[in-house]
Write a protein that holds these residues in place. Structure first.
Motif, short mmCIF file in Angstrom:
data_model
loop_
_atom_site.label_atom_id
_atom_site.label_comp_id
_atom_site.label_asym_id
_atom_site.label_seq_id
_atom_site.Cartn_x
_atom_site.Cartn_y
_atom_site.Cartn_z
N VAL A 1 0.85 -1.20 0.00
CA VAL A 1 0.00 0.00 0.00
C VAL A 1 0.88 1.24 0.00
CG1 VAL A 1 -1.76 1.28 1.30
CG2 VAL A 1 -1.85 -1.20 1.24
N PHE A 2 0.43 2.26 -0.71
CA PHE A 2 1.15 3.53 -0.80
C PHE A 2 0.28 4.64 -0.24
CE2 PHE A 2 2.70 0.61 -3.87
CZ PHE A 2 4.07 0.79 -3.87
N LYS A 3 0.93 5.68 0.27
CA LYS A 3 0.20 6.81 0.85
C LYS A 3 0.68 8.10 0.21
CE LYS A 3 1.13 8.90 4.98
NZ LYS A 3 1.22 9.05 6.42
N ALA A 4 -0.29 8.90 -0.23
CA ALA A 4 0.01 10.23 -0.74
C ALA A 4 -0.85 11.22 0.03
CB ALA A 4 -0.29 10.32 -2.23
N THR A 5 -0.29 12.37 0.33
CA THR A 5 -1.02 13.39 1.07
C THR A 5 -1.36 14.53 0.13
OG1 THR A 5 0.19 12.79 3.08
CG2 THR A 5 -0.94 14.92 3.09
N PHE A 6 -2.62 14.91 0.16
CA PHE A 6 -3.11 16.00 -0.68
C PHE A 6 -3.66 17.11 0.20
CE2 PHE A 6 -3.39 12.15 -3.21
CZ PHE A 6 -2.75 12.55 -4.38
N VAL A 7 -3.73 18.31 -0.36
CA VAL A 7 -4.28 19.45 0.37
C VAL A 7 -5.68 19.72 -0.16
CG1 VAL A 7 -3.97 21.87 0.97
CG2 VAL A 7 -1.97 20.40 0.68
N GLY B 1 -6.93 24.11 3.18
CA GLY B 1 -5.61 23.71 3.64
C GLY B 1 -5.58 22.42 4.44
N VAL B 2 -6.70 21.70 4.48
CA VAL B 2 -6.77 20.45 5.24
C VAL B 2 -6.00 19.37 4.49
CG1 VAL B 2 -8.33 18.67 6.14
CG2 VAL B 2 -9.03 21.07 6.17
N LYS B 3 -5.07 18.72 5.19
CA LYS B 3 -4.29 17.64 4.57
C LYS B 3 -5.08 16.33 4.65
CE LYS B 3 0.13 19.72 4.95
NZ LYS B 3 1.52 19.61 5.15
N VAL B 4 -5.11 15.63 3.53
CA VAL B 4 -5.86 14.37 3.44
C VAL B 4 -4.91 13.29 2.94
CG1 VAL B 4 -7.80 13.20 2.34
CG2 VAL B 4 -7.97 15.64 2.85
N ASP B 5 -4.81 12.21 3.71
CA ASP B 5 -4.00 11.06 3.30
C ASP B 5 -4.85 10.12 2.47
OD1 ASP B 5 -1.74 11.94 4.65
OD2 ASP B 5 -2.24 10.84 6.48
N VAL B 6 -4.35 9.75 1.32
CA VAL B 6 -5.03 8.80 0.45
C VAL B 6 -4.12 7.59 0.30
CG1 VAL B 6 -5.95 8.41 -1.87
CG2 VAL B 6 -6.24 10.65 -0.78
N PHE B 7 -4.67 6.42 0.57
CA PHE B 7 -3.92 5.17 0.48
C PHE B 7 -4.39 4.41 -0.75
CE2 PHE B 7 -3.92 6.43 4.86
CZ PHE B 7 -2.67 6.08 5.34
N TYR B 8 -3.44 3.88 -1.51
CA TYR B 8 -3.80 3.17 -2.73
C TYR B 8 -2.86 1.99 -2.93
CZ TYR B 8 -0.10 6.22 -4.57
OH TYR B 8 1.08 6.89 -4.76
N ARG B 9 -3.24 1.11 -3.84
CA ARG B 9 -2.50 -0.12 -4.10
C ARG B 9 -2.16 -0.21 -5.58
NH1 ARG B 9 -6.06 -2.77 -6.92
NH2 ARG B 9 -8.26 -2.51 -6.50
N CYS B 10 -1.38 -1.17 -5.91
CA CYS B 10 -1.07 -1.46 -7.31
C CYS B 10 -2.34 -2.01 -7.98
CB CYS B 10 0.04 -2.51 -7.35
SG CYS B 10 0.55 -2.97 -9.01
N SER C 1 7.30 4.35 -6.83
CA SER C 1 6.26 5.36 -6.72
C SER C 1 6.92 6.73 -6.67
CB SER C 1 5.45 5.14 -5.45
OG SER C 1 4.61 6.24 -5.21
N GLU C 2 6.42 7.66 -7.47
CA GLU C 2 6.94 9.03 -7.44
C GLU C 2 6.04 9.95 -6.63
OE1 GLU C 2 7.58 10.30 -11.46
OE2 GLU C 2 8.94 8.64 -11.87
N LEU C 3 4.81 9.52 -6.42
CA LEU C 3 3.82 10.37 -5.75
C LEU C 3 3.70 10.01 -4.27
CD1 LEU C 3 1.41 12.40 -5.99
CD2 LEU C 3 -0.03 10.42 -6.47
N GLY C 4 3.57 8.73 -4.00
CA GLY C 4 3.31 8.30 -2.63
C GLY C 4 4.50 7.61 -2.01
N LYS C 5 4.30 7.25 -0.76
CA LYS C 5 5.37 6.53 -0.06
C LYS C 5 4.80 5.20 0.38
CE LYS C 5 5.73 7.50 4.72
NZ LYS C 5 5.36 7.33 5.82
N ARG C 6 5.61 4.16 0.25
CA ARG C 6 5.18 2.82 0.65
C ARG C 6 4.98 2.80 2.15
NH1 ARG C 6 8.82 -1.13 -2.04
NH2 ARG C 6 7.51 -0.46 -3.67
N VAL C 7 3.89 2.20 2.60
CA VAL C 7 3.63 2.12 4.05
C VAL C 7 3.73 0.70 4.53
CG1 VAL C 7 2.23 4.20 4.12
CG2 VAL C 7 1.11 2.01 3.76
#
Length: 126
Positions: A32-38, A42-51, A120-126
Motif C-alpha cells: 500500500v502507498f500513501k500520498a497526502t493531498f491538500v 488547507g486540510v491535509k488528506v492522506d489517500v492510500f492506494y495499491r497497485c 512510486s513518485e507520488l506516494g510513499k510505501r507504508v
C-alpha cells in the motif's frame, strides 16, 4: 477446582491511529502507498492506494490508448484512480475528487508506474 481469572490489560506500546490504519490496510491489500493531498481550506488528506490488478490495468490500457476518443482516455485514468484507492472509502474519495478533480488522475498515473515495476513518485510505501 477454582482457577484465578486472568484479566487482560491494555497493552501500552501505544500505536497512533495512523499506524494501526496502515497495518490494517497492509494486511487487507498487501503493498500500500500513501500520498497526502491538500483539500479546501488547507486540510491535509492522506489517500492510500495499491497497485492495480491485471484486469484493472488492461481496462485502463484499453481506454488510455484509444486515440480516437480523448474523453475515454481521461475516463480511463479517473476510473483507475478510483479503483486502486483503499482509503478513504469510495464516497469520501469521490467527494474529495469533486473538490480537487486531478487527484484521481495523479493516483492512476502513479499506480500505473508501480504496476510497471517502477518506484512510486507520488506516494510513499507504508
Amino acid at each position: 477446582a477454582w482457577q484465578p481469572r486472568h484479566w487482560s490489560c491494555p497493552v501500552s506500546d501505544e500505536k497512533n491511529e495512523g499506524e494501526t490504519l496502515e497495518d490494517s490496510l497492509r494486511q487487507a491489500h498487501g503493498e500500500v502507498f500513501k500520498a497526502t493531498f491538500v483539500d479546501v481550506g488547507g486540510v491535509k488528506v492522506d489517500v492510500f492506494y495499491r497497485c492495480p490488478t491485471r484486469q484493472e490495468s488492461e481496462r485502463f490500457k484499453y481506454k488510455a490508448f484509444d486515440d480516437k476518443n480523448p474523453k475515454k482516455q481521461a475516463d480511463g485514468a479517473d476510473e483507475l484512480g478510483m479503483a486502486v484507492v483503499v482509503h478513504p472509502d469510495r464516497k469520501t474519495f469521490a467527494a474529495l475528487c469533486e473538490r480537487r478533480p486531478m487527484i484521481a488522475g495523479l493516483i492512476a498515473g502513479d499506480a500505473a508506474q508501480i504496476a510497471a515495476g517502477k518506484e512510486s513518485e507520488l506516494g510513499k510505501r507504508v
